[in-house]
Design a protein around this motif. Structure first.
Motif, short mmCIF file in Angstrom:
data_model
loop_
_atom_site.label_atom_id
_atom_site.label_comp_id
_atom_site.label_asym_id
_atom_site.label_seq_id
_atom_site.Cartn_x
_atom_site.Cartn_y
_atom_site.Cartn_z
N ALA A 50 -2.28 14.49 -7.49
CA ALA A 50 -2.06 14.05 -6.12
C ALA A 50 -3.13 14.59 -5.18
CB ALA A 50 -0.67 14.49 -5.64
N GLN A 51 -3.82 15.64 -5.58
CA GLN A 51 -4.89 16.19 -4.75
C GLN A 51 -6.06 15.23 -4.60
OE1 GLN A 51 -4.48 19.02 -3.14
NE2 GLN A 51 -2.53 19.43 -4.14
N LEU A 52 -6.24 14.35 -5.62
CA LEU A 52 -7.37 13.42 -5.59
C LEU A 52 -6.98 12.02 -5.17
CD1 LEU A 52 -8.40 15.75 -7.62
CD2 LEU A 52 -9.92 13.97 -8.49
N LEU A 53 -5.71 11.68 -5.26
CA LEU A 53 -5.29 10.30 -5.02
C LEU A 53 -5.49 9.91 -3.57
CD1 LEU A 53 -4.01 7.98 -6.65
CD2 LEU A 53 -1.78 8.75 -5.81
N TYR A 63 8.77 11.02 -1.01
CA TYR A 63 9.86 10.22 -1.55
C TYR A 63 10.61 11.03 -2.61
CZ TYR A 63 8.37 5.82 0.62
OH TYR A 63 8.06 4.82 1.50
N ALA A 64 11.93 11.12 -2.45
CA ALA A 64 12.74 11.86 -3.42
C ALA A 64 12.59 11.23 -4.80
CB ALA A 64 14.20 11.84 -2.99
N GLY A 65 12.37 12.06 -5.80
CA GLY A 65 12.16 11.57 -7.16
C GLY A 65 10.73 11.17 -7.45
N THR A 115 0.84 -1.18 0.00
CA THR A 115 0.00 0.00 0.00
C THR A 115 0.89 1.24 0.00
OG1 THR A 115 -1.84 -1.07 1.14
CG2 THR A 115 -1.70 1.31 1.33
N PHE A 116 0.49 2.25 -0.75
CA PHE A 116 1.21 3.52 -0.70
C PHE A 116 0.22 4.66 -0.51
CE2 PHE A 116 0.26 2.87 -5.20
CZ PHE A 116 -0.16 4.13 -5.63
N THR A 117 0.70 5.74 0.07
CA THR A 117 -0.14 6.90 0.36
C THR A 117 0.22 8.03 -0.59
OG1 THR A 117 1.37 7.91 1.97
CG2 THR A 117 -0.15 6.22 2.79
N VAL A 118 -0.72 8.94 -0.77
CA VAL A 118 -0.47 10.09 -1.63
C VAL A 118 0.65 10.95 -1.06
CG1 VAL A 118 -2.27 11.46 -0.50
CG2 VAL A 118 -1.53 12.04 -2.81
N GLU A 119 0.76 10.99 0.26
CA GLU A 119 1.80 11.81 0.87
C GLU A 119 3.19 11.27 0.55
OE1 GLU A 119 4.52 13.27 3.92
OE2 GLU A 119 3.69 11.26 4.00
N GLU A 120 3.31 9.95 0.35
CA GLU A 120 4.59 9.36 0.00
C GLU A 120 5.03 9.73 -1.41
OE1 GLU A 120 4.88 5.22 2.55
OE2 GLU A 120 3.52 5.30 0.83
#
Length: 775
Positions: free
Chosen positions: A207-210, A139-141, A130-135
């Protein structure tokens, strides 16, 4: 005394606070869990609440900062969610899913654990995260792009800094399945397929909606069809249904405007949208060969809760792209064909979906979707002649539209047994025109011009049985019918997990998968006699694979995990050219397929993936991943070759630190870095003598894929500075891809002046400097 109170108020500014709210639901049936307890903790701060009869909870007056949320409910496994960022711009809205406990031992206290390796889809066993929109921003790059962020995960090789295409465990990037809101969609990237089929330059999704989403690298659950290598299963969040919020972001990649809120205050219906227009003109001096990509996109979701009738939603994604370059004006500077080429690439993508989610009797959830999508691109290359005229030597125009219907039912028979069953019907319409010249300067020949409609029908069913707290099993069947040639697949899949000691588990999974090829492959044709043509590839059946994965997971500490996975993938039914080395396992970007193919090819991918991850805690985190990749294929000449995607190894070192600043810690400085070491993409040896004869690059195919381009190394760097005010928040960001300007793009080019084929290399910084304000 009143004067003293006034002085104190002026001396110590009020700390910005916000609300954390959401709902607690059952992971399988999604029914609310009234009475669940929710605790919000950070340092000495703690606040707890109890969910109401709708499973809703609300924690007021939470100061800005990072928090850990712990949720408990009788009869369910506790859950701990770290890294939750509270800013002053908007409330934090969560949907937290709890897994029902199968333990029958009373009085046992189970400690809540952080498990990012456990995906949202409870049918998955391993090779998932699982990944979050904040990541995607931290995360660099990452560049707020799920594809670029996922390149840091084990088993994944990214092509180059200027493309987000992903080779997963030695597979071609075209093997990746993209899903949004539970349905398959066309490649949702800007400039999709321009450099690599399956990738693009930047995600269409804002990213605002993810919302929190899943990423899979193999042996994935049966509901995922028409994909060989991996799955991106992305979700969009609903807008805030209580208060309207707005924002603007200005950066070197684009200008964004976004908003969310209720349609009518006091009602539950909400909207959220984001529009972006590129500002890449600011990067013109850093873009190679004078190309200047221009793009724009719009994303939105409308959400309409309807009580007992369920929840209706309407969502959409759209984008427009344009790129190109002109030939060099001075003919004395022409050293290659590209120097004489006028290049124009245009693309547009539109996706519109309607979804209905309904919960019946507290044990059954039904999700039904209707989706329409369209994807079109045109690619034109023309050779500029000394007399001032142009000669076309490559042209491709492809319009693909899709209308799909899907309905998925999840039913919980008991706390130990659940099932997910569904059907997906898709109609694909196409209009394809492809022309190409054997050598630039010669007249182009039409290799395909087709229009019509085809489609697929997919069905699946999967059970998950949890025998006890330590052992669970999942198994099912997926099937696909390809209407173009009536090819049918039967794809069994199964997996099991055994937990032992404390924080240790072993998982084993098998998956049979299939995928149809890009449509131009099927419509290659040629004339047998004047006026009559045949399409020899119309009968190709889908490519297939058997994927075996063994995984070991261990929680070394509360915030540190170790994962090791060993995998073996056998590819079969791969289209190849008889008596030749050519195989579609090496497909990168080929608008023109000039060969008659047959399903005689095979391939193997095997390797080891390692992950050591420390979750963000006490203001720092790190992620270390390493992969060993061995990728080979059996061609139509019955010889075994290395694949293009046989990188050999990939190493990622990712780390970051946050510094809390200000009297009330209302400012956060984030510094993040990433180091990437990766083997080079494989290529063919060059035949210099024949290249001189034809004045173009000619390869020695008798030694196909024996050489590789240089290994790559680059550094990504991200700095963010968040300022929280009482009524708004702002974020300064500097995201730099390939900070040291390392060479990472390699290709062969014939130098007409030196009469030799050269390995050309490019390296450029891909920066995004931005300022965002939300209120």
């Amino acid at each position: 005394m009143p004067s003293l109170l006034l002085i104190c108020t002026l001396t110590f500014p009020q700390s910005p606070v916000r609300t954390i709210r959401g709902t607690i639901v059952d992971q399988n049936s999604e029914i609310p869990l009234p009475g669940a307890t929710v605790g919000v903790r950070s340092g000495s701060f703690f606040r707890g609440v109890i969910a109401d009869h709708n499973g809703a909870f609300r924690v007021e007056e939470v100061p800005v900062g990072r928090y850990t949320i712990e949720v408990r409910f009788i009869g369910y496994e506790p859950r701990r969610i770290p890294e939750v960022l509270v800013s002053s711009s908007r409330p934090v809205i969560l949907e937290i899913r709890l897994q029902e406990s199968v333990s029958e031992i009373e009085g046992v206290v189970v400690k809540a654990q952080v498990r990012k390796d456990i995906p949202i889809n409870q049918m998955a066993v391993l090779s998932a995260r699982t990944f979050t929109v904040e990541e995607t921003r931290r995360y660099a790059g990452g560049f707020d792009d799920p594809g670029r962020m996922a390149a840091s995960f084990a088993g994944v090789a990214g092509g180059s800094p200027n493309d987000n295409a992903l080779s997963i465990r030695g597979n071609s990037p075209k093997g990746l399945l993209w899903r949004v809101e539970g349905v398959a969609v066309p490649n949702p990237n800007h400039f999709a397929g321009m450099l690599v089929e399956g990738g693009g330059i930047l995600s269409l999704l804002s990213a605002q909606l993810l919302n929190n989403s899943d990423f899979y690298t193999g042996a994935f659950p049966v509901e995922y069809g028409n994909g060989l290598s991996g799955v991106f299963d992305m979700n969009l969040r609903a807008g805030d249904n209580e208060k309207r919020g707005w924002g603007v972001q200005i950066g070197t990649l684009g200008i964004d405007g976004f908003g969310e809120g209720p349609f009518v205050k006091g009602k539950n219906a909400s909207y959220i949208f984001n529009y972006r227009y590129s500002t890449t003109a600011l990067l013109k001096g850093l873009i190679p060969e004078g190309q200047l990509p221009v793009f724009q996109d719009l994303s939105f979701k409308l959400n309409f809760p309807a009580g007992k009738a369920g929840t209706f939603s309407l969502w959409g994604i759209g984008g427009l792209d344009q790129n190109g370059s002109e030939p060099l004006a001075d003919s004395s500077e022409w050293n290659s064909t590209w120097d004489q080429t006028r290049y124009i690439w245009k693309g547009k993508t539109g996706i519109l979906g309607a979804k209905h989610k309904f919960i019946h009797s507290g044990t059954t959830a039904i999700q039904t979707s209707l989706t329409a999508a369209s994807s079109q691109f045109s690619d034109s290359k023309e050779l500029y002649r000394p007399n001032g005229t142009y000669s076309e030597y490559e042209y491709a125009d492809q319009l693909t539209s899709m209308l799909s219907f899907s309905s998925v039912m999840t039913h919980k028979f008991s706390k130990k047994l659940s099932n997910r069953t569904g059907i997906v019907l898709s109609r694909i319409a196409y209009d394809i025109t492809i022309r190409s010249a054997d050598t630039p300067g010669e007249p182009s020949v039409q290799y395909g011009s087709e229009n019509g409609a085809t489609g697929t029908m997919q069905g699946f069913s999967q059970f998950k049985w949890a025998m006890n707290r330590n052992f669970s099993f999942s198994g099912g069947l997926h099937s696909m019918l390809f209407f173009l040639n009536n090819a049918v697949t039967l794809e069994p899949r199964a997996g099991m997990t055994y937990k032992f000691l404390s924080g240790n588990s072993v998982s084993l999974a098998y998956g049979n998968h299939s995928q149809i090829e890009p449509l131009p492959v099927y419509f290659y044709g040629y004339e047998t006699v004047p006026g009559e043509s045949i399409n020899p590839n119309l009968g190709l059946s889908p490519s297939r694979s058997n994927h075996f994965v063994l995984a070991y997971n261990r929680l070394l500490t509360e915030n540190l995990r170790l994962t090791a996975e060993v995998y073996y993938q056998h590819l079969y039914n791969i289209p190849v050219k008889p008596d030749d080395f050519y195989s579609l396992v090496n497909f990168k970007k080929e608008y023109v397929v000039k060969d008659s193919l047959s399903n005689q090819g095979e391939g193997t991918n095997r390797g080891i993936d390692l992950t050591v991850e420390r979750f963000l805690n006490k203001n720092y985190y790190y992620l270390i991943t390493g992969s060993l990749i061995d990728s080979k294929y059996l061609a139509g000449d019955h010889k075994t070759y290395r694949t293009r995607w046989d990188y050999g190894y990939v190493l990622n070192f990712l780390a970051g630190r946050e510094f809390l600043m200000g009297r009330n810690s209302d400012k956060i400085l984030g510094i993040n870095g990433r180091l990437v070491f990766q083997g080079g993409e494989r290529t063919h040896p060059v035949d210099q003598e024949r290249s001189q004869l034809v004045q173009d690059v000619v390869y020695d195919y008798s030694r196909a894929w024996e050489e590789r381009f240089p290994n790559t190394f680059y550094i990504d760097f991200t700095v963010t500075f968040r300022i929280n005010k009482l009524k708004y928040s702002s974020v300064w960001g500097v995201q730099i891809k390939n900070m040291l300007l390392e060479k990472s793009i390699f290709y062969h080019e014939f130098n007409t002046t030196g009469q030799v084929v050269e390995v050309k290399s490019e390296g450029f910084i891909f920066p995004n400097i931005s300022y965002k304000i939300e209120f």
